[in-house]
Structure formats: structure tokens, C-alpha cells
Design a protein around this motif. Structure first.
Motif, PDB file in Angstrom:
ATOM      1  N   ILE A  87      72.875  56.054  63.722  1.00 30.21           N
ATOM      2  CA  ILE A  87      73.396  55.325  64.784  1.00 30.21           C
ATOM      3  C   ILE A  87      72.475  54.779  65.547  1.00 30.21           C
ATOM      4  O   ILE A  87      72.457  53.622  66.151  1.00 30.21           O
ATOM      5  CB  ILE A  87      74.561  56.484  65.744  1.00 30.21           C
ATOM      6  N   HIS A  88      71.491  55.618  66.031  1.00 30.89           N
ATOM      7  CA  HIS A  88      70.311  55.394  67.114  1.00 30.89           C
ATOM      8  C   HIS A  88      69.540  53.958  66.529  1.00 30.89           C
ATOM      9  O   HIS A  88      69.267  53.252  67.265  1.00 30.89           O
ATOM     10  CB  HIS A  88      69.448  56.557  67.115  1.00 30.89           C
ATOM     11  N   THR A  89      69.391  54.041  65.259  1.00 30.43           N
ATOM     12  CA  THR A  89      68.197  52.894  64.610  1.00 30.43           C
ATOM     13  C   THR A  89      69.206  51.674  64.515  1.00 30.43           C
ATOM     14  O   THR A  89      68.612  50.792  64.698  1.00 30.43           O
ATOM     15  CB  THR A  89      67.587  53.305  63.439  1.00 30.43           C
ATOM     16  N   ILE A  90      70.252  51.864  64.163  1.00 26.24           N
ATOM     17  CA  ILE A  90      71.237  50.658  64.037  1.00 26.24           C
ATOM     18  C   ILE A  90      71.399  50.064  65.348  1.00 26.24           C
ATOM     19  O   ILE A  90      71.222  48.859  65.471  1.00 26.24           O
ATOM     20  CB  ILE A  90      72.503  50.958  63.358  1.00 26.24           C
ATOM     21  N   LEU A  91      71.851  50.816  66.458  1.00 28.97           N
ATOM     22  CA  LEU A  91      72.202  50.259  67.685  1.00 28.97           C
ATOM     23  C   LEU A  91      70.767  49.646  68.256  1.00 28.97           C
ATOM     24  O   LEU A  91      71.011  48.503  68.929  1.00 28.97           O
ATOM     25  CB  LEU A  91      72.597  51.328  68.412  1.00 28.97           C
ATOM     26  N   LEU A  92      69.718  50.459  68.040  1.00 32.74           N
ATOM     27  CA  LEU A  92      68.617  49.794  68.647  1.00 32.74           C
ATOM     28  C   LEU A  92      67.830  48.546  67.936  1.00 32.74           C
ATOM     29  O   LEU A  92      67.623  47.617  68.794  1.00 32.74           O
ATOM     30  CB  LEU A  92      67.341  50.794  68.505  1.00 32.74           C
ATOM     31  N   THR A  93      68.297  48.659  66.706  1.00 33.25           N
ATOM     32  CA  THR A  93      67.911  47.370  65.746  1.00 33.25           C
ATOM     33  C   THR A  93      68.838  46.206  66.430  1.00 33.25           C
ATOM     34  O   THR A  93      68.247  45.109  66.699  1.00 33.25           O
ATOM     35  CB  THR A  93      68.058  47.395  64.373  1.00 33.25           C
ATOM     36  N   GLN A  94      69.850  46.436  66.647  1.00 33.69           N
ATOM     37  CA  GLN A  94      70.707  45.297  67.291  1.00 33.69           C
ATOM     38  C   GLN A  94      70.650  44.770  68.737  1.00 33.69           C
ATOM     39  O   GLN A  94      70.638  43.632  69.078  1.00 33.69           O
ATOM     40  CB  GLN A  94      72.299  45.737  67.447  1.00 33.69           C
ATOM     41  N   LEU A  95      70.232  45.998  69.623  1.00 34.59           N
ATOM     42  CA  LEU A  95      70.244  45.815  70.990  1.00 34.59           C
ATOM     43  C   LEU A  95      68.844  45.736  71.860  1.00 34.59           C
ATOM     44  O   LEU A  95      68.896  45.238  72.843  1.00 34.59           O
ATOM     45  CB  LEU A  95      71.148  46.752  71.618  1.00 34.59           C
ATOM     46  N   LEU A  96      67.776  46.041  71.026  1.00 35.04           N
ATOM     47  CA  LEU A  96      66.317  45.727  71.615  1.00 35.04           C
ATOM     48  C   LEU A  96      66.201  44.188  71.899  1.00 35.04           C
ATOM     49  O   LEU A  96      66.511  43.518  70.896  1.00 35.04           O
ATOM     50  CB  LEU A  96      65.343  46.353  70.544  1.00 35.04           C
ATOM     51  N   ASN A  97      66.068  43.931  73.106  1.00 33.02           N
ATOM     52  CA  ASN A  97      65.969  42.512  73.602  1.00 33.02           C
ATOM     53  C   ASN A  97      65.907  41.809  72.556  1.00 33.02           C
ATOM     54  O   ASN A  97      64.678  41.284  72.313  1.00 33.02           O
ATOM     55  CB  ASN A  97      64.946  42.476  74.919  1.00 33.02           C
ATOM     56  N   PRO A  98      66.733  40.880  72.026  1.00 32.17           N
ATOM     57  CA  PRO A  98      66.777  39.885  71.007  1.00 32.17           C
ATOM     58  C   PRO A  98      66.114  38.593  71.431  1.00 32.17           C
ATOM     59  O   PRO A  98      65.742  37.745  70.687  1.00 32.17           O
ATOM     60  CB  PRO A  98      68.178  39.677  70.758  1.00 32.17           C
ATOM     61  N   ALA A  99      65.885  38.496  72.761  1.00 30.79           N
ATOM     62  CA  ALA A  99      65.127  37.342  73.206  1.00 30.79           C
ATOM     63  C   ALA A  99      63.620  37.374  73.265  1.00 30.79           C
ATOM     64  O   ALA A  99      62.835  36.571  73.247  1.00 30.79           O
ATOM     65  CB  ALA A  99      65.531  37.039  74.623  1.00 30.79           C
ATOM     66  N   ARG A 100      63.292  38.664  72.866  1.00 31.03           N
ATOM     67  CA  ARG A 100      61.740  38.967  72.921  1.00 31.03           C
ATOM     68  C   ARG A 100      61.188  39.474  71.576  1.00 31.03           C
ATOM     69  O   ARG A 100      60.255  39.401  71.105  1.00 31.03           O
ATOM     70  CB  ARG A 100      61.305  39.978  74.107  1.00 31.03           C
ATOM     71  N   PHE A 101      62.286  40.201  71.000  1.00 32.56           N
ATOM     72  CA  PHE A 101      61.976  41.028  69.786  1.00 32.56           C
ATOM     73  C   PHE A 101      62.660  40.520  68.558  1.00 32.56           C
ATOM     74  O   PHE A 101      63.988  40.425  68.623  1.00 32.56           O
ATOM     75  CB  PHE A 101      61.994  42.596  69.828  1.00 32.56           C
ATOM     76  N   ALA A 102      62.043  40.450  67.349  1.00 31.82           N
ATOM     77  CA  ALA A 102      62.866  40.082  66.356  1.00 31.82           C
ATOM     78  C   ALA A 102      62.515  41.514  65.136  1.00 31.82           C
ATOM     79  O   ALA A 102      61.801  41.706  64.749  1.00 31.82           O
ATOM     80  CB  ALA A 102      61.990  39.194  65.417  1.00 31.82           C
ATOM     81  N   SER A 103      63.680  42.256  65.290  1.00 33.87           N
ATOM     82  CA  SER A 103      63.751  43.575  64.711  1.00 33.87           C
ATOM     83  C   SER A 103      64.169  43.442  63.363  1.00 33.87           C
ATOM     84  O   SER A 103      65.436  42.671  62.890  1.00 33.87           O
ATOM     85  CB  SER A 103      64.893  44.260  65.546  1.00 33.87           C
ATOM     86  N   THR A 104      63.639  43.997  62.332  1.00 27.69           N
ATOM     87  CA  THR A 104      64.345  44.213  61.031  1.00 27.69           C
ATOM     88  C   THR A 104      64.091  45.836  60.629  1.00 27.69           C
ATOM     89  O   THR A 104      63.331  46.368  60.879  1.00 27.69           O
ATOM     90  CB  THR A 104      63.300  43.463  59.872  1.00 27.69           C
ATOM     91  N   LEU A 105      65.305  46.248  60.215  1.00 28.65           N
ATOM     92  CA  LEU A 105      65.768  47.549  59.655  1.00 28.65           C
ATOM     93  C   LEU A 105      65.418  47.492  58.216  1.00 28.65           C
ATOM     94  O   LEU A 105      66.013  46.964  57.707  1.00 28.65           O
ATOM     95  CB  LEU A 105      67.077  48.110  59.961  1.00 28.65           C
ATOM     96  N   ILE A 106      64.730  48.398  58.005  1.00 31.58           N
ATOM     97  CA  ILE A 106      64.504  48.851  56.483  1.00 31.58           C
ATOM     98  C   ILE A 106      64.755  50.310  56.307  1.00 31.58           C
ATOM     99  O   ILE A 106      64.278  51.378  57.055  1.00 31.58           O
ATOM    100  CB  ILE A 106      62.814  48.816  56.130  1.00 31.58           C
ATOM    101  N   THR A 107      65.493  50.488  55.009  1.00 36.49           N
ATOM    102  CA  THR A 107      66.001  51.949  54.770  1.00 36.49           C
ATOM    103  C   THR A 107      66.109  51.970  53.179  1.00 36.49           C
ATOM    104  O   THR A 107      65.963  51.119  52.640  1.00 36.49           O
ATOM    105  CB  THR A 107      67.501  51.824  55.540  1.00 36.49           C
ATOM    106  N   GLY A 108      66.175  53.364  53.032  1.00 36.64           N
ATOM    107  CA  GLY A 108      66.627  53.803  51.492  1.00 36.64           C
ATOM    108  C   GLY A 108      68.143  53.791  51.102  1.00 36.64           C
ATOM    109  O   GLY A 108      69.054  53.299  51.792  1.00 36.64           O
ATOM    110  N   THR A 109      68.168  54.763  50.352  1.00 38.35           N
ATOM    111  CA  THR A 109      69.804  55.187  49.657  1.00 38.35           C
ATOM    112  C   THR A 109      70.021  56.460  50.341  1.00 38.35           C
ATOM    113  O   THR A 109      69.337  57.366  50.425  1.00 38.35           O
ATOM    114  CB  THR A 109      69.474  55.303  48.357  1.00 38.35           C
TER     115      THR A 109
END
Length: 390
Positions: free
Chosen positions: A18-40
Motif C-alpha cells: 500500500i505504502h509503495t503504490i500510494l507513494l509512487t502515485q502521490l510523490l509530487n508528480p510535477a517534480r519527480f518521475a516515479s517508476t515502481l519495480i516489483t516481483g511476483t
């Protein structure tokens, strides 16, 4: 734009996903381009990819990356992470959970990533592995900490633990709490009665719930043993086990053996948690080891008093005798006594305890607070490396 790569071993049901998904979405998108990398996610676990879909987050999947140590898959996962980081060229790599933290930071170092950050959502230094294996993991984490720019712990008590294990320095190890979408839990009173109707029980039936994966470290066996004792004094009480996992059949058999099967209801994985918390009288947690348990944050945000084993960061959430009761880990009798204590108190007293708990976690652990604190940390690290923050 500042490119950020965020790594987590798997998006299984729980706080880190939950933490990583929400942080990827909501970390200031005007300044940061976030990519989430995960496994299975393993077949015995619930998958939270649905939350990523709902939030518009599209992860990059590395199938070989998972929780368990797998000597055939781990080198492949490492190589794929390295190649992906070379492609993305992030300024910051931020890893979450142990396996992703090890492979991700090593790959990032090799790929020349300027800034490395790791978050401990919990740790595996007791109640998971043998003493020998635990010492190996400690040695790895101490080494990784030396070339990490910041290490985040999610509670003050966990920060003390990590430093006590010789991981990092006081200057490097920070404390930043979890960030969750808490509004649905704060407002869940309007959903009262939904769960009772589903279970076909009256509102005079005490409902005690534990929300956790069915794995050994969550200590469900102690919850069931406590339930057997409590049922002798409150025979109409119901003990709800929300979650699923490898111990499902074993725990069902245990409830049968304790002769409390009529009092225990296994609800499996649920996505309608606000409806469930709305009707609970007490939220329970019987873990042997924790970081900062999401179920307590959600339950307290819903205004419910808690009975919890006093491990990890639990004491940073539950104020003993004010928002709930803390008990020693692995002590079924103490757990039962605490449950009976709360059940004997008036509904108004329990409600007041719940309100204290709500004030403790909200808005402190709301996602907006987390995003702001992480942005400040990233800016500090960028400035310290002489890298532009724009």
C-alpha cells in the motif's frame, strides 16, 4: 524532472505494498518521475496489483524477484534490475523490504545511481530464521548501510532497534512513518451494520477482529488460545480472522481442537475493510515481530480500541490504557485477560479509547503527510550531493 525508481519485492497484501503504490502515485508528480519495480506474489498470498490499477500506477515486473532466497532466480533478478536501472537512469533508487533492498541497492550501486535510500518496513532479525541465517542477514544489512545515503525506519522504536543491531549511524537512519489512505476508515461509522448483517449477528454480539496474513510471525495461534479463554466468559463473542495464507488449514484445525469453531469466523482476504472495521468492537494483533502494523493504524483511524502484543513499533501506535492495551508477545493468557478487560468496560469507555487512537494516527499517517516528508528527504539528499532539485 527527477527520475526515481522504487523497488519492492512483491505487491502482496499488506502495508509495504500500500505504502509503495500510494507513494509512487502521490510523490509530487510535477517534480519527480516515479517508476515502481516489483516481483511476483506467491500463490498463497493475496495480490494488491488491483490497488496499483486503481491508482494509475503501472509497475515494471521482474518475475524472478520474490521474497524467498532462490539461488537460481536471484542472480537473474539482479541482472534484470541492473539492466532496467541502466535504462531508466534514475537519480534516486528507493528500495523497500529486505530482498528488494539487497538486490536493488547492489544493482543501483553497480549502475552508478547517485542516491540510494532504503526503508525498513519491519525486519527479519528475530522470529523468522535460525540464529546462523539471522547473523548472515545482519552482516549483509550492515554492509549495505555503509553505501546507502539514507535508511528510513517507520517508527521511533524501530529506529532504536535498527541502530541497536549496528545498522547505519544515527545521522543516516531516519524515522518517517507509513503513509496510508485513511479517510475511508475515519469515516467508516456510516457503514455500521454491514458486517453484522453479513454474519447474521445482532449488534449485542462482541466482535473481535485480527487483520493479518496467516503466517507464523503474526502469532494467530496465540489469538486462538486467547479466544478459547475469552469465550468461557463471553460465550456469544465472535473472533474474526481477516486474511489468508499458508496457515489457513492449520489454524482452522486448531480452532476445532480448541472447541471454539462456533466462535471463530475465517473471512479470508477482504477489500471492504472499512465495512469490517466499522462493526468491530476491538481490533487485535498477536504478532511476534512488527514494524508499524497497518491493521492497527487502520483500526485506530476507525476509532476502535486495540489489544496488541508489544513488539516493534506497536507501542508507538497504541497508548496503553488510553487507546488500548499492550500485552507481552506469545502470552495467550495476558492477551485473553486484556480482551476480557475491554469487553467488561462500557461501550462509551471503549468509544473514548477509540477516539484517542484516532487522534494518534490521523492525520499523522495519512499519505499526504508521508509524501511531503519523503520529498523533503529527497531534496536534502540531492542538495548534499550537489544535484539540482528541479
Amino acid at each position: 524532472m527527477i527520475p526515481v525508481a522504487r523497488l519492492i519485492a512483491r505487491l502482496n497484501v499488506g502495508g509495504p505494498a500500500i505504502h509503495t503504490i500510494l507513494l509512487t502515485q502521490l510523490l509530487n508528480p510535477a517534480r519527480f518521475a516515479s517508476t515502481l519495480i516489483t516481483g511476483t506474489v506467491s500463490p498463497s498470498e493475496g495480490d494488491m496489483i488491483y490497488l496499483a490499477d486503481e491508482r494509475g500506477v503501472t509497475p515494471r515486473f521482474i518475475p524472478e524477484l520474490g521474497r524467498e532466497i532462490r539461488w537460481q532466480d536471484d542472480p537473474i533478478a539482479f541482472w534484470k534490475i541492473f539492466r532496467l536501472l541502466r535504462q531508466l537512469r534514475p537519480t534516486i533508487v528507493h528500495t523497500h523490504t529486505a530482498k528488494a533492498g539487497m538486490l536493488g541497492r547492489l544493482a543501483a550501486k553497480l549502475a552508478g545511481v547517485p542516491i540510494l535510500v532504503h526503508t525498513f518496513h519491519g525486519h527479519v532479525f528475530h522470529s523468522y530464521f535460525s540464529p546462523r541465517k539471522t547473523q548472515i542477514f545482519l552482516g549483509i544489512e550492515r554492509t549495505l548501510a555503509k553505501f546507502s545515503d539514507a535508511i528510513i525506519t517507520i517508527s521511533p522504536k524501530q529506529r532504536q532497534e535498527i541502530l541497536g543491531y549496528g545498522i547505519g549511524t544515527p545521522e543516516k537512519v531516519r524515522q518517517i512513518g507509513l503513509g496510508l489512505e485513511l479517510q475511508p476508515f475515519v469515516e467508516c461509522d456510516r457503514l455500521r451494520g454491514t458486517l453484522c448483517r453479513e454474519l447474521q449477528v445482532g449488534d449485542n454480539v462482541p466482535l473481535i477482529g485480527i487483520v493479518a496474513r496467516l503466517v507464523p510471525v503474526k502469532g494467530h495461534v496465540y489469538f486462538l488460545e486467547a479466544a478459547q479463554i475469552v469465550a468461557q466468559f463471553f460465550p456469544n463473542a465472535r473472533f474474526l480472522i481477516i486474511g489468508d495464507g499458508e496457515l489457513r488449514e492449520e489454524l482452522e484445525a486448531r480452532a476445532d481442537k480448541l472447541n471454539i469453531r462456533q466462535n471463530v469466523i475465517f473471512l479470508g482476504f477482504r477489500r471492504d475493510l472499512p465495512e469490517i472495521y466499522a462493526d468491530l468492537d476491538i481490533i487485535a494483533l498477536s504478532s511476534l515481530n512488527e514494524g508499524l502494523p497497518v491493521t492497527l493504524i487502520e483500526g485506530l483511524a476507525a476509532g476502535k480500541p486495540a489489544v496488541a502484543s508489544n513488539v516493534g513499533g506497536v507501542g508507538d501506535l497504541v497508548q496503553h490504557e488510553r487507546s488500548g492495551l499492550l500485552v507481552p508477545s506469545k502470552d495467550s493468557r495476558a492477551f485473553a485477560d486484556a480482551l476480557c478487560d475491554l469487553l467488561r468496560r462500557s461501550p462509551e469507555e471503549r468509544r473514548q479509547m477509540g477516539l484517542v487512537g484516532r487522534d494518534t494516527v490521523y492525520p499523522k499517517y495519512h499519505i499526504a503527510t508521508l509524501a511531503q516528508e519523503i520529498e523533503r528527504l529527497y531534496d536534502e539528499l540531492l542538495i548534499s550531493r550537489g544535484i539540482s532539485t528541479t
